[in-house]
Motif scaffolding. Structure first.
Motif, PDB file in Angstrom:
ATOM      1  N   TYR A   1      45.437   7.431   2.042  1.00 20.11           N
ATOM      2  CA  TYR A   1      44.186   7.297   2.798  1.00 20.11           C
ATOM      3  C   TYR A   1      42.993   7.284   1.856  1.00 20.11           C
ATOM      4  O   TYR A   1      43.084   7.746   0.715  1.00 20.11           O
ATOM      5  CB  TYR A   1      44.015   8.422   3.821  1.00 20.11           C
ATOM      6  CG  TYR A   1      43.901   9.798   3.237  1.00 20.11           C
ATOM      7  CD1 TYR A   1      42.719  10.242   2.655  1.00 20.11           C
ATOM      8  CD2 TYR A   1      44.976  10.691   3.295  1.00 20.11           C
ATOM      9  CE1 TYR A   1      42.611  11.510   2.130  1.00 20.11           C
ATOM     10  CE2 TYR A   1      44.884  11.969   2.771  1.00 20.11           C
ATOM     11  CZ  TYR A   1      43.704  12.369   2.191  1.00 20.11           C
ATOM     12  OH  TYR A   1      43.588  13.633   1.661  1.00 20.11           O
TER      13      TYR A   1
ATOM     14  N   GLU B   1      35.082   2.857   3.660  1.00 21.85           N
ATOM     15  CA  GLU B   1      36.446   3.216   3.281  1.00 21.85           C
ATOM     16  C   GLU B   1      37.267   1.983   2.955  1.00 21.85           C
ATOM     17  O   GLU B   1      38.086   1.985   2.044  1.00 21.85           O
ATOM     18  CB  GLU B   1      37.095   4.049   4.396  1.00 21.85           C
ATOM     19  CG  GLU B   1      36.743   5.515   4.245  1.00 21.85           C
ATOM     20  CD  GLU B   1      36.648   6.284   5.547  1.00 21.85           C
ATOM     21  OE1 GLU B   1      37.116   5.772   6.583  1.00 21.85           O
ATOM     22  OE2 GLU B   1      36.106   7.402   5.512  1.00 21.85           O
TER      23      GLU B   1
ATOM     24  N   SER C   1      39.019   8.535   2.176  1.00 24.94           N
ATOM     25  CA  SER C   1      38.138   9.292   3.054  1.00 24.94           C
ATOM     26  C   SER C   1      36.779   9.461   2.386  1.00 24.94           C
ATOM     27  O   SER C   1      36.656  10.095   1.343  1.00 24.94           O
ATOM     28  CB  SER C   1      38.779  10.655   3.340  1.00 24.94           C
ATOM     29  OG  SER C   1      37.799  11.561   3.780  1.00 24.94           O
TER      30      SER C   1
ATOM     31  N   ALA D   1      34.075  10.019  -2.346  1.00 23.92           N
ATOM     32  CA  ALA D   1      35.241   9.752  -1.512  1.00 23.92           C
ATOM     33  C   ALA D   1      36.488  10.392  -2.093  1.00 23.92           C
ATOM     34  O   ALA D   1      36.573  10.665  -3.293  1.00 23.92           O
ATOM     35  CB  ALA D   1      35.460   8.241  -1.384  1.00 23.92           C
TER      36      ALA D   1
END
Length: 577
Positions: free
Chosen positions: A160, A145, A162, A176
């Motif tokens: 974010y 990540e 992930s 992702a």
DNA sequence: CGACGGGACGC
DNA sequence: CGACGGGACGC
């Protein structure tokens, strides 16, 4: 899942056949949603004209169409318009900058949204903004990540990253999700990231609760928190019916303004209670949207009167309106507003001057954002630099590998490709002398390429691209994508892989090339030929040569043990005509 | 030295 | 409340 895979086709030849076999629905859809999220849906006053829109929206990019919707029969405007931009990021920026602003002579502020695709219509049930903020990308399984974040932070603040992992082994499944805080940043990433990421806008998650976000909203009171999933949802709980009783203001300002600047500005009017910048996209809208609360209605009304339309920073007019609990689009709320054709250019003069207001905001205040703000700073500059300046001084291949240069490199690659295509056309038309006079060399910056290129200029006979050090046969058509592979070559590039267009051109010149590709984030790849002879010619000519400054090793590939035995058999039994 | 093209989220 | 038209490669 199987039919979904078809949507993710990654070869242009697939795409053509896909479209060709389609009856027409897809063609219509792509016309309006290609690239994705590039069309605005605007709710506006009924008197706003196409020219009003053009005037205020053209600065955000290339407008392909403006359509002010009118009733078919009566011709009466419906107060709705569509603007199609060429690029996703143009539409995103236009939305962020223009939402809430007034144009033309109509006092109603625009509501600017990214249009849904035509068949979805006006449905607004699910995570309305997530569809503009979240990308779904393919990543090498080795990437963490953090790695992904480092690659994508150059486009803007990331909420974010992930990586999808196997639930038991915790190993990356090779893709992702990346969520940004602003649509324009997601759009920039969508357009500007390395193409091997194969970015798409992620399908919004069905219906996830937002309690985590609520927790992060912290101590600030948020009367509208309950409906923050939808930026324009009507909230009936706090309704204030009559003029003059509001203490809460909705502010739309330049996204560059930070909290401190806004506070200092609104604190000029006595009675400021609090000032909250909506940098959390789940509350109302995006950066640049703020809520300001005064302790008396008088202060709030005064602030609105003095600051609405004020240019801060210069050229960026503030929108200040009573916050009627999300009924802010009601025309009544703007009865006294003088937004429109003649907003006060200097309401400033009517405010007791203090030092705090004079300094225009710094370019981008540090600390105003949560993470990666530093890398965001140069973004605007990068995309504005005319790429050809870099091209002449630098050359496209080396020295641009850093993450900060990703955008630039992409612009460069696009430019180089455009020039390469133009060059082919010119060459095909037998106009090489024109080309050379115009200096339209496809830009191999390295010594070997230059020497070769200048020789070609003299001969003007066969077209050898300057980006390859080998003497090449003329371009050849590709073999059909489903041809049987006669020989597969393994390619190693030192130090970095050349751009795809160069690889395709060079490896294609031996004929019967099915495909050539580079493994993402590696410097090696494969070329598949439908003819053994073509492949062997490629080896003989290209091994040890340079393409765009990269040295190539070209050799027969070892068979792929993993895929060969198992996968092929399934395919044969399944894909029978 | 340098090796395999990938695709949907623990609700 | 605020969601989808018109024109159509050329002479």
């Amino acid at each position: 899942m199987a039919e979904r895979r078809k949507l993710f086709d990654r070869d242009s030849r697939d795409r053509e056949s896909f479209h060709g076999s389609d009856g027409g629905k897809l063609a219509r859809d792509t016309k309006y949603d290609d690239p994705p999220n590039s069309r605005l849906f605007i709710v506006c006053g009924k008197t706003v004209t196409e020219e009003d829109f053009r005037e205020s929206f053209e600065k955000y990019g290339t407008i392909e169409e403006i359509w002010v919707v009118k009733t078919r029969t009566t011709g009466e405007p419906k107060g709705v318009a569509y603007i199609k931009f060429s690029k996703t990021s143009e539409a995103a920026l236009a939305m962020e900058e223009m939402n809430g602003r007034c144009i033309g002579s109509h006092p109603r502020p625009l509501k600017v949204l990214i249009a849904h695709s035509r068949d979805q219509g006006s449905r607004r049930d699910m995570n309305e903004e997530e569809r503009l903020l979240r990308l779904f990308v393919v990543v090498p399984k080795s990437m963490t990540e953090k790695d992904v974040r480092e690659q994508f932070a150059q486009f803007g603040d990331i909420d974010y990253v992930s990586i999808v992992k196997d639930r038991v082994t915790k190993e990356s499944k090779g893709f992702a999700y990346i969520k940004y805080h602003r649509p324009s940043h997601a759009a920039k990433a969508f357009e500007g990231c390395d193409r091997s990421f194969k970015p798409v806008f992620a399908e919004p998650k069905p219906q996830k609760s937002t309690e985590m976000a609520d927790r992060f909203n912290g101590p600030l009171p948020h009367p509208k928190g309950a409906s923050h999933d939808n930026p324009f949802h009507h909230y009936d709980g706090l309704h204030i019916g009559s003029e003059g009783t509001y203490t809460r203001l909705e502010v739309i300002a330049s996204p560059q303004l930070n909290w401190d600047q806004l506070w200092r500005l609104f604190d000029l009017i006595p009675g400021l209670d609090y000032c909250h910048l909506h940098d959390d996209p789940k509350n109302r809208m995006y950066k640049g949207h703020a809520t300001v609360v005064y302790n008396t209605p008088q202060s709030a009304a005064y602030a609105k009167e003095k600051l609405h339309g004020f240019e801060y920073p210069p050229g960026q007019r503030l929108i200040v309106k009573p916050d009627y609990s999300r009924q802010s689009d009601l025309p009544g709320a703007f009865r006294h507003g003088n937004c429109g054709m003649h907003p006060p250019s200097t309401p400033f003069s009517r405010i007791p001057p203090t030092g705090a207001m004079h300094p225009p905001p710094p370019p981008l205040p540090a600390g105003a954002q949560t993470m990666a703000s530093g890398s965001e700073m140069g973004l605007g500059n990068i995309s504005l630099v005319p790429p050809h300046h870099q091209l002449t001084s630098n050359g496209p291949s080396s020295s641009l590998g850093g993450t900060r240069a990703g955008n630039l490199q992409n612009d460069l690659a696009a430019l180089v490709e455009t020039i390469a295509q133009a060059t082919s056309l010119i060459q095909a038309a037998g106009l090489t002398s024109v080309m050379n006079k115009a200096g339209l060399n496809t830009g191999g910056p390295q010594g070997a390429g230059d020497a070769h290129g200048s020789q070609q200029k003299m001969l003007g006979e066969t077209y050898d691209p300057a980006y390859c050090s080998a003497k090449l046969p003329p371009p050849q058509p590709l073999a059909p994508i489903d041809s049987e592979v006669a020989l597969r070559l393994f390619i190693v590039c030192q130090p970095t892989p050349p751009p795809m267009y160069a690889l395709k051109d060079v490896f294609g010149r031996f004929g019967n090339l099915i495909d050539v590709y580079i493994l993402s984030w590696k410097s090696c790849g494969y070329a598949k030929y439908a003819s053994k002879e073509s492949a062997e010619n490629a080896i003989a000519t290209l091994h040890g040569q340079e393409i765009c400054g990269s040295r190539m090793k070209v050799m027969p590939a070892e068979p792929n043990e993993k895929a060969d035995s198992s996968r092929k058999r399934i395919k044969v039994s399944k894909d029978d005509e």
